[in-house]
Write a protein that holds these residues in place. Structure first.
Motif, mmCIF file in Angstrom:
data_model
loop_
_atom_site.group_PDB
_atom_site.id
_atom_site.type_symbol
_atom_site.label_atom_id
_atom_site.label_comp_id
_atom_site.label_asym_id
_atom_site.label_seq_id
_atom_site.Cartn_x
_atom_site.Cartn_y
_atom_site.Cartn_z
ATOM 1 N N PRO A 104 3.645 2.093 5.032
ATOM 2 C CA PRO A 104 3.101 1.139 5.606
ATOM 3 C C PRO A 104 3.311 -0.057 4.560
ATOM 4 O O PRO A 104 3.082 -1.408 5.246
ATOM 5 C CB PRO A 104 1.550 1.553 5.278
ATOM 6 C CG PRO A 104 1.644 3.015 5.644
ATOM 7 C CD PRO A 104 2.864 3.497 4.966
ATOM 8 N N LEU A 208 5.752 1.235 11.605
ATOM 9 C CA LEU A 208 4.865 2.294 11.224
ATOM 10 C C LEU A 208 5.014 3.630 11.944
ATOM 11 O O LEU A 208 4.982 4.617 11.493
ATOM 12 C CB LEU A 208 3.411 1.687 11.254
ATOM 13 C CG LEU A 208 3.195 0.576 10.323
ATOM 14 C CD1 LEU A 208 1.831 -0.132 10.841
ATOM 15 C CD2 LEU A 208 2.988 0.929 9.073
ATOM 16 N N ILE A 237 -3.623 4.730 9.148
ATOM 17 C CA ILE A 237 -3.531 3.464 8.436
ATOM 18 C C ILE A 237 -4.948 2.797 8.154
ATOM 19 O O ILE A 237 -5.862 3.090 9.003
ATOM 20 C CB ILE A 237 -2.680 2.365 9.344
ATOM 21 C CG1 ILE A 237 -3.197 2.220 10.717
ATOM 22 C CG2 ILE A 237 -1.191 3.036 9.454
ATOM 23 C CD1 ILE A 237 -2.510 1.029 11.411
#
Length: 413
Positions: A104, A208, A237
Protein backbone atom coordinates in the motif's frame (compact mmCIF):
# COMPACT_ATOMS: atom_id res chain seq x y z
CA UNK A 1 19.51 1.68 -38.30
CA UNK A 2 19.96 5.32 -37.30
CA UNK A 3 17.65 7.84 -38.95
CA UNK A 4 17.49 11.61 -38.96
CA UNK A 5 14.49 13.27 -37.31
CA UNK A 6 14.36 16.79 -38.65
CA UNK A 7 17.67 18.66 -38.70
CA UNK A 8 18.55 18.43 -35.00
CA UNK A 9 17.86 14.85 -33.87
CA UNK A 10 18.99 11.34 -34.72
CA UNK A 11 17.03 8.22 -33.74
CA UNK A 12 19.28 5.24 -33.02
CA UNK A 13 17.20 2.32 -31.79
CA UNK A 14 13.59 1.42 -31.12
CA UNK A 15 12.57 1.37 -27.46
CA UNK A 16 8.94 0.38 -27.94
CA UNK A 17 5.92 0.35 -30.22
CA UNK A 18 2.38 1.40 -29.50
CA UNK A 19 -0.88 2.07 -31.27
CA UNK A 20 0.06 5.76 -31.78
CA UNK A 21 3.59 5.20 -33.04
CA UNK A 22 7.13 4.13 -32.25
CA UNK A 23 9.48 5.42 -29.56
CA UNK A 24 13.18 5.69 -30.38
CA UNK A 25 16.26 6.33 -28.31
CA UNK A 26 17.73 9.44 -29.88
CA UNK A 27 20.29 12.17 -29.50
CA UNK A 28 20.05 15.91 -29.98
CA UNK A 29 21.94 19.10 -29.19
CA UNK A 30 21.32 18.60 -25.45
CA UNK A 31 22.11 14.88 -25.27
CA UNK A 32 19.96 11.76 -25.13
CA UNK A 33 16.23 12.08 -25.77
CA UNK A 34 13.21 9.91 -26.44
CA UNK A 35 11.62 10.46 -29.84
CA UNK A 36 8.00 9.42 -30.35
CA UNK A 37 7.52 9.05 -34.09
CA UNK A 38 3.81 8.96 -34.86
CA UNK A 39 2.34 6.52 -37.36
CA UNK A 40 2.49 7.51 -41.02
CA UNK A 41 -1.29 7.73 -41.33
CA UNK A 42 -1.38 10.13 -38.38
CA UNK A 43 1.45 12.24 -39.77
CA UNK A 44 -0.36 12.41 -43.12
CA UNK A 45 -3.45 13.92 -41.47
CA UNK A 46 -3.08 17.65 -42.08
CA UNK A 47 -5.70 18.50 -39.45
CA UNK A 48 -3.81 16.47 -36.86
CA UNK A 49 -0.52 18.18 -37.75
CA UNK A 50 -2.16 21.57 -37.34
CA UNK A 51 -3.55 20.57 -33.97
CA UNK A 52 -0.08 19.46 -32.83
CA UNK A 53 1.40 22.78 -33.91
CA UNK A 54 -1.36 24.65 -32.06
CA UNK A 55 -0.73 22.64 -28.89
CA UNK A 56 3.06 22.87 -29.16
CA UNK A 57 3.51 25.83 -26.83
CA UNK A 58 1.23 24.35 -24.16
CA UNK A 59 3.07 21.02 -24.23
CA UNK A 60 6.49 22.67 -24.13
CA UNK A 61 5.46 24.84 -21.18
CA UNK A 62 4.32 21.90 -19.04
CA UNK A 63 7.36 21.78 -16.80
CA UNK A 64 7.07 19.70 -13.62
CA UNK A 65 9.33 17.11 -11.92
CA UNK A 66 6.59 14.46 -12.22
CA UNK A 67 5.92 15.08 -15.91
CA UNK A 68 7.98 13.66 -18.78
CA UNK A 69 8.74 16.93 -20.51
CA UNK A 70 8.21 17.56 -24.22
CA UNK A 71 11.32 19.27 -25.60
CA UNK A 72 10.38 19.76 -29.23
CA UNK A 73 7.88 19.02 -31.96
CA UNK A 74 9.26 17.99 -35.35
CA UNK A 75 7.20 18.26 -38.54
CA UNK A 76 9.37 17.15 -41.43
CA UNK A 77 7.70 16.05 -44.63
CA UNK A 78 5.78 12.89 -43.83
CA UNK A 79 7.19 12.65 -40.29
CA UNK A 80 5.58 13.97 -37.12
CA UNK A 81 7.54 13.42 -33.91
CA UNK A 82 7.51 14.47 -30.28
CA UNK A 83 10.94 14.83 -28.71
CA UNK A 84 10.78 14.12 -24.97
CA UNK A 85 12.93 13.68 -21.90
CA UNK A 86 14.56 10.27 -21.66
CA UNK A 87 13.68 8.32 -18.51
CA UNK A 88 15.65 5.21 -17.59
CA UNK A 89 13.91 2.47 -15.62
CA UNK A 90 10.61 0.80 -16.39
CA UNK A 91 6.95 1.64 -16.74
CA UNK A 92 4.34 0.84 -14.14
CA UNK A 93 2.66 -1.84 -16.27
CA UNK A 94 5.92 -3.78 -16.44
CA UNK A 95 6.28 -3.63 -12.67
CA UNK A 96 2.71 -4.85 -12.20
CA UNK A 97 3.35 -7.73 -14.58
CA UNK A 98 6.27 -8.76 -12.34
CA UNK A 99 4.61 -8.25 -8.95
CA UNK A 100 0.84 -8.21 -9.69
CA UNK A 101 0.17 -5.84 -6.78
CA UNK A 102 2.22 -3.44 -4.66
CA UNK A 103 2.45 -2.79 -0.94
CA UNK A 104 0.00 0.00 0.00
CA UNK A 105 2.67 2.60 0.79
CA UNK A 106 4.42 2.12 -2.55
CA UNK A 107 1.07 2.23 -4.36
CA UNK A 108 0.00 5.42 -2.58
CA UNK A 109 3.40 7.07 -3.18
CA UNK A 110 3.21 6.39 -6.93
CA UNK A 111 -0.39 7.62 -7.11
CA UNK A 112 0.62 10.79 -5.21
CA UNK A 113 3.37 11.50 -7.76
CA UNK A 114 0.90 11.09 -10.62
CA UNK A 115 -1.63 13.31 -8.84
CA UNK A 116 1.07 16.00 -8.52
CA UNK A 117 1.66 15.77 -12.28
CA UNK A 118 -2.06 16.04 -13.00
CA UNK A 119 -2.41 19.03 -10.69
CA UNK A 120 0.25 20.88 -12.71
CA UNK A 121 -1.33 19.87 -16.02
CA UNK A 122 -4.86 20.81 -14.99
CA UNK A 123 -3.64 24.18 -13.72
CA UNK A 124 -2.22 24.74 -17.23
CA UNK A 125 -5.53 23.75 -18.81
CA UNK A 126 -4.31 20.37 -20.09
CA UNK A 127 -6.30 17.15 -19.57
CA UNK A 128 -4.30 13.95 -20.03
CA UNK A 129 -7.26 11.68 -20.97
CA UNK A 130 -5.27 8.42 -20.94
CA UNK A 131 -3.90 7.90 -17.41
CA UNK A 132 -2.94 4.23 -17.02
CA UNK A 133 0.09 2.17 -15.90
CA UNK A 134 1.62 2.15 -19.39
CA UNK A 135 1.88 5.95 -19.25
CA UNK A 136 3.49 6.07 -15.79
CA UNK A 137 7.28 5.77 -15.88
CA UNK A 138 9.43 4.79 -12.88
CA UNK A 139 12.81 6.48 -12.73
CA UNK A 140 15.32 3.82 -11.67
CA UNK A 141 18.22 6.26 -11.42
CA UNK A 142 16.57 8.50 -8.79
CA UNK A 143 16.51 7.74 -5.04
CA UNK A 144 13.52 5.68 -3.96
CA UNK A 145 10.73 7.19 -1.91
CA UNK A 146 8.17 5.87 0.62
CA UNK A 147 7.71 2.12 0.47
CA UNK A 148 10.75 1.78 -1.78
CA UNK A 149 8.86 3.23 -4.74
CA UNK A 150 10.97 5.00 -7.37
CA UNK A 151 9.74 8.44 -8.45
CA UNK A 152 6.86 8.20 -10.92
CA UNK A 153 6.50 10.44 -13.96
CA UNK A 154 3.45 10.81 -16.18
CA UNK A 155 3.96 10.82 -19.94
CA UNK A 156 1.98 11.12 -23.19
CA UNK A 157 0.25 14.39 -22.31
CA UNK A 158 -1.86 15.71 -25.14
CA UNK A 159 -1.58 12.67 -27.42
CA UNK A 160 -5.11 11.37 -26.75
CA UNK A 161 -6.62 14.83 -27.21
CA UNK A 162 -4.79 15.48 -30.44
CA UNK A 163 -5.55 12.12 -32.00
CA UNK A 164 -9.21 12.29 -30.95
CA UNK A 165 -10.10 14.98 -33.49
CA UNK A 166 -13.42 15.44 -35.34
CA UNK A 167 -11.80 14.54 -38.65
CA UNK A 168 -10.54 11.21 -37.31
CA UNK A 169 -13.48 9.95 -35.24
CA UNK A 170 -17.22 9.77 -35.66
CA UNK A 171 -19.59 11.30 -33.14
CA UNK A 172 -20.59 7.77 -32.12
CA UNK A 173 -17.04 6.72 -31.23
CA UNK A 174 -14.87 7.15 -28.17
CA UNK A 175 -11.13 6.83 -27.82
CA UNK A 176 -9.35 5.55 -24.75
CA UNK A 177 -8.46 2.45 -22.76
CA UNK A 178 -11.65 0.68 -21.54
CA UNK A 179 -10.49 -0.23 -18.02
CA UNK A 180 -9.75 3.41 -17.14
CA UNK A 181 -12.52 5.34 -18.93
CA UNK A 182 -14.73 7.56 -16.78
CA UNK A 183 -18.50 6.99 -17.05
CA UNK A 184 -19.14 10.40 -18.59
CA UNK A 185 -16.87 9.56 -21.53
CA UNK A 186 -18.78 6.31 -22.07
CA UNK A 187 -21.99 8.34 -22.13
CA UNK A 188 -20.58 10.67 -24.77
CA UNK A 189 -19.87 13.77 -22.66
CA UNK A 190 -16.75 15.87 -23.31
CA UNK A 191 -13.76 14.93 -21.13
CA UNK A 192 -12.90 17.33 -18.31
CA UNK A 193 -10.14 17.21 -15.71
CA UNK A 194 -12.27 14.87 -13.58
CA UNK A 195 -11.75 12.00 -16.07
CA UNK A 196 -8.06 11.96 -15.10
CA UNK A 197 -9.00 11.68 -11.42
CA UNK A 198 -11.25 8.69 -12.16
CA UNK A 199 -8.50 7.03 -14.19
CA UNK A 200 -5.89 7.61 -11.47
CA UNK A 201 -8.20 6.15 -8.81
CA UNK A 202 -8.62 3.12 -11.08
CA UNK A 203 -4.84 2.78 -11.34
CA UNK A 204 -4.46 3.04 -7.54
CA UNK A 205 -7.14 0.36 -7.09
CA UNK A 206 -5.23 -1.84 -9.55
CA UNK A 207 -1.92 -1.30 -7.76
CA UNK A 208 -3.51 -2.47 -4.50
CA UNK A 209 -5.77 -5.27 -5.80
CA UNK A 210 -3.90 -6.56 -8.83
CA UNK A 211 -6.85 -5.91 -11.16
CA UNK A 212 -9.04 -2.99 -12.16
CA UNK A 213 -12.47 -2.53 -10.52
CA UNK A 214 -14.53 -2.88 -13.71
CA UNK A 215 -12.20 -4.73 -16.08
CA UNK A 216 -12.43 -8.18 -17.63
CA UNK A 217 -14.23 -9.55 -20.66
CA UNK A 218 -15.47 -7.77 -23.76
CA UNK A 219 -14.70 -4.02 -23.98
CA UNK A 220 -18.43 -3.28 -24.30
CA UNK A 221 -19.12 -5.03 -21.00
CA UNK A 222 -16.29 -3.08 -19.36
CA UNK A 223 -17.74 0.22 -20.58
CA UNK A 224 -21.19 -0.76 -19.30
CA UNK A 225 -19.87 -1.54 -15.83
CA UNK A 226 -18.29 1.89 -15.54
CA UNK A 227 -21.77 3.38 -15.91
CA UNK A 228 -23.97 0.87 -14.07
CA UNK A 229 -21.97 -0.91 -11.36
CA UNK A 230 -20.65 0.17 -7.98
CA UNK A 231 -17.02 -0.39 -7.08
CA UNK A 232 -16.40 -3.31 -4.72
CA UNK A 233 -14.51 -2.35 -1.54
CA UNK A 234 -10.95 -3.47 -0.92
CA UNK A 235 -10.43 -5.36 2.35
CA UNK A 236 -7.28 -4.76 4.37
CA UNK A 237 -6.62 -1.06 3.75
CA UNK A 238 -7.29 1.87 6.10
CA UNK A 239 -10.84 3.16 5.82
CA UNK A 240 -9.61 6.66 5.00
CA UNK A 241 -7.74 5.34 1.96
CA UNK A 242 -10.75 3.37 0.79
CA UNK A 243 -13.05 6.38 1.16
CA UNK A 244 -10.61 8.43 -0.91
CA UNK A 245 -10.59 5.84 -3.73
CA UNK A 246 -14.37 5.47 -3.53
CA UNK A 247 -14.91 9.22 -3.82
CA UNK A 248 -12.63 9.53 -6.83
CA UNK A 249 -14.47 6.65 -8.56
CA UNK A 250 -17.82 8.41 -8.14
CA UNK A 251 -20.07 8.26 -11.20
CA UNK A 252 -20.77 11.99 -10.92
CA UNK A 253 -17.69 14.01 -11.98
CA UNK A 254 -18.49 16.81 -9.54
CA UNK A 255 -18.21 14.38 -6.61
CA UNK A 256 -14.56 13.60 -7.30
CA UNK A 257 -11.64 15.46 -5.77
CA UNK A 258 -9.50 17.82 -7.75
CA UNK A 259 -5.95 16.73 -8.57
CA UNK A 260 -4.29 19.03 -6.05
CA UNK A 261 -6.67 17.87 -3.30
CA UNK A 262 -6.10 14.23 -4.19
CA UNK A 263 -2.31 14.70 -4.16
CA UNK A 264 -2.39 16.36 -0.74
CA UNK A 265 -4.61 13.62 0.73
CA UNK A 266 -2.41 10.86 -0.67
CA UNK A 267 0.75 12.42 0.75
CA UNK A 268 -0.96 12.71 4.15
CA UNK A 269 -1.90 9.01 4.04
CA UNK A 270 1.65 7.74 3.49
CA UNK A 271 2.47 7.34 7.23
CA UNK A 272 -0.82 5.49 7.83
CA UNK A 273 0.03 2.78 5.29
CA UNK A 274 3.72 2.41 6.16
CA UNK A 275 4.74 -1.21 6.70
CA UNK A 276 1.48 -2.74 5.42
CA UNK A 277 2.11 -5.80 3.22
CA UNK A 278 0.49 -6.28 -0.20
CA UNK A 279 -3.18 -7.19 0.15
CA UNK A 280 -3.98 -10.89 0.53
CA UNK A 281 -7.01 -10.92 -1.74
CA UNK A 282 -7.96 -12.74 -4.88
CA UNK A 283 -10.36 -12.46 -7.78
CA UNK A 284 -12.02 -14.99 -10.04
CA UNK A 285 -9.94 -15.35 -13.21
CA UNK A 286 -11.72 -14.64 -16.49
CA UNK A 287 -11.33 -18.28 -17.53
CA UNK A 288 -13.35 -19.47 -14.54
CA UNK A 289 -15.99 -16.81 -15.17
CA UNK A 290 -16.38 -18.32 -18.63
CA UNK A 291 -16.89 -21.81 -17.20
CA UNK A 292 -13.29 -23.00 -17.37
CA UNK A 293 -11.14 -24.10 -14.49
CA UNK A 294 -8.18 -21.76 -14.04
CA UNK A 295 -4.80 -23.37 -14.28
CA UNK A 296 -2.10 -23.17 -11.64
CA UNK A 297 -0.83 -19.69 -10.87
CA UNK A 298 2.28 -18.75 -12.78
CA UNK A 299 5.32 -18.23 -10.59
CA UNK A 300 6.24 -14.61 -10.03
CA UNK A 301 9.08 -13.42 -12.20
CA UNK A 302 12.10 -12.06 -10.38
CA UNK A 303 11.79 -8.33 -9.85
CA UNK A 304 14.47 -6.22 -11.43
CA UNK A 305 12.71 -2.87 -11.58
CA UNK A 306 14.82 -1.37 -8.81
CA UNK A 307 18.03 -1.52 -10.82
CA UNK A 308 19.01 0.97 -13.45
CA UNK A 309 17.84 -0.49 -16.74
CA UNK A 310 17.28 0.53 -20.32
CA UNK A 311 15.35 3.61 -21.33
CA UNK A 312 11.63 3.34 -20.67
CA UNK A 313 9.43 2.74 -23.72
CA UNK A 314 7.06 5.69 -23.64
CA UNK A 315 4.33 3.64 -25.30
CA UNK A 316 3.27 0.10 -24.45
CA UNK A 317 4.45 -2.58 -26.84
CA UNK A 318 0.84 -3.50 -27.61
CA UNK A 319 1.83 -7.16 -27.85
CA UNK A 320 0.58 -8.15 -24.43
CA UNK A 321 -2.24 -10.61 -23.78
CA UNK A 322 -4.79 -7.90 -22.95
CA UNK A 323 -5.47 -5.97 -26.14
CA UNK A 324 -8.10 -3.90 -24.33
CA UNK A 325 -5.27 -1.98 -22.68
CA UNK A 326 -3.93 -0.56 -25.95
CA UNK A 327 -3.88 3.22 -26.02
CA UNK A 328 -6.49 5.02 -28.12
CA UNK A 329 -8.71 2.00 -28.72
CA UNK A 330 -11.63 3.23 -30.80
CA UNK A 331 -14.98 1.96 -29.55
CA UNK A 332 -18.62 2.59 -30.34
CA UNK A 333 -20.57 4.50 -27.72
CA UNK A 334 -23.11 2.04 -26.20
CA UNK A 335 -26.76 2.97 -26.60
CA UNK A 336 -28.97 3.86 -23.65
CA UNK A 337 -30.67 0.46 -23.75
CA UNK A 338 -27.30 -1.31 -23.67
CA UNK A 339 -26.09 0.76 -20.72
CA UNK A 340 -29.32 0.07 -18.85
CA UNK A 341 -28.88 -3.67 -19.38
CA UNK A 342 -25.90 -3.86 -17.04
CA UNK A 343 -23.35 -6.62 -16.78
CA UNK A 344 -23.80 -7.63 -13.19
CA UNK A 345 -21.86 -10.57 -11.85
CA UNK A 346 -19.05 -10.27 -14.38
CA UNK A 347 -16.81 -7.65 -12.80
CA UNK A 348 -13.80 -8.95 -10.90
CA UNK A 349 -14.51 -8.53 -7.21
CA UNK A 350 -11.92 -8.67 -4.42
CA UNK A 351 -12.38 -11.45 -1.89
CA UNK A 352 -10.35 -13.44 0.60
CA UNK A 353 -7.78 -15.64 -1.11
CA UNK A 354 -9.30 -19.02 -2.02
CA UNK A 355 -12.90 -17.89 -1.61
CA UNK A 356 -15.18 -18.48 -4.61
CA UNK A 357 -16.64 -15.39 -6.23
CA UNK A 358 -20.44 -15.36 -6.16
CA UNK A 359 -21.76 -15.44 -9.70
CA UNK A 360 -18.80 -17.31 -11.18
CA UNK A 361 -19.25 -20.53 -13.10
CA UNK A 362 -17.41 -22.50 -10.42
CA UNK A 363 -19.57 -20.93 -7.74
CA UNK A 364 -22.70 -22.03 -9.62
CA UNK A 365 -21.34 -25.56 -10.08
CA UNK A 366 -20.65 -25.91 -6.37
CA UNK A 367 -24.10 -24.54 -5.50
CA UNK A 368 -25.71 -27.03 -7.90
CA UNK A 369 -23.68 -29.89 -6.37
CA UNK A 370 -24.79 -28.91 -2.86
CA UNK A 371 -28.40 -28.69 -4.06
CA UNK A 372 -28.24 -32.22 -5.52
CA UNK A 373 -26.72 -33.58 -2.31
CA UNK A 374 -29.61 -32.09 -0.34
CA UNK A 375 -32.14 -33.66 -2.73
CA UNK A 376 -30.43 -37.04 -2.45
CA UNK A 377 -30.37 -36.84 1.35
CA UNK A 378 -34.03 -35.87 1.45
CA UNK A 379 -34.87 -38.67 -0.97
CA UNK A 380 -33.07 -41.26 1.13
CA UNK A 381 -35.02 -40.09 4.15
CA UNK A 382 -38.34 -40.40 2.32
CA UNK A 383 -37.42 -43.87 1.07
CA UNK A 384 -36.56 -45.02 4.58
CA UNK A 385 -39.82 -43.68 6.01
CA UNK A 386 -41.88 -45.40 3.28
CA UNK A 387 -40.02 -48.66 3.80
CA UNK A 388 -40.51 -48.56 7.58
CA UNK A 389 -44.19 -47.84 7.12
CA UNK A 390 -44.58 -50.78 4.77
CA UNK A 391 -42.72 -53.09 7.12
CA UNK A 392 -44.81 -52.09 10.12
CA UNK A 393 -47.99 -52.60 8.13
CA UNK A 394 -47.07 -56.16 7.13
CA UNK A 395 -45.05 -57.28 10.13
CA UNK A 396 -46.60 -59.91 12.46
CA UNK A 397 -44.11 -59.05 15.17
CA UNK A 398 -41.38 -61.38 13.99
CA UNK A 399 -37.91 -60.12 13.32
CA UNK A 400 -37.59 -58.65 9.84
CA UNK A 401 -35.22 -56.40 7.86
CA UNK A 402 -35.79 -53.14 6.15
CA UNK A 403 -35.80 -53.26 2.36
CA UNK A 404 -33.16 -51.33 0.39
CA UNK A 405 -33.97 -47.77 -0.55
CA UNK A 406 -35.95 -47.49 -3.74
CA UNK A 407 -34.17 -47.05 -7.07
CA UNK A 408 -35.61 -43.55 -7.30
CA UNK A 409 -33.55 -42.44 -4.30
CA UNK A 410 -30.28 -44.41 -4.40
CA UNK A 411 -28.31 -44.53 -1.20
CA UNK A 412 -25.21 -43.14 -2.76
CA UNK A 413 -24.16 -41.26 -5.87
Amino acid sequence: MARKIGSRYTAHQILGRGSAGTVWLGTGPEGDVAVKLLREDLAADQDLVERFVQERSALLCLDHPRVVGVRDLVVDGSELALVMDLVRGTDLRTRLEHERRLAPQAAVAIAADVADALAAAHAAGIVHRDVKPENVLLDALAPTGPGGAPPALLTDFGVAKLIDSPSRTRATSIIGTPDYLAPEIVEGLPPRASVDIYALATVLYELLAGFTPFGGGHPGAVLRRHVTESVAPLPGIPDELWQLIHQCLAKAPASRLRAAELAARLHELLPAVAGLPPLDIDEQPDAAAAGEDPGPAAPAAPSSHESAGPAVPLVHSGAGPDANRDTHTSMRVPGADELAGGAHGTARTPRTAGERRAGSARHHREAERRRRIKIVAAGVGVGVVVAVGGWLATSDGETGSLPRPSAEYPAGR
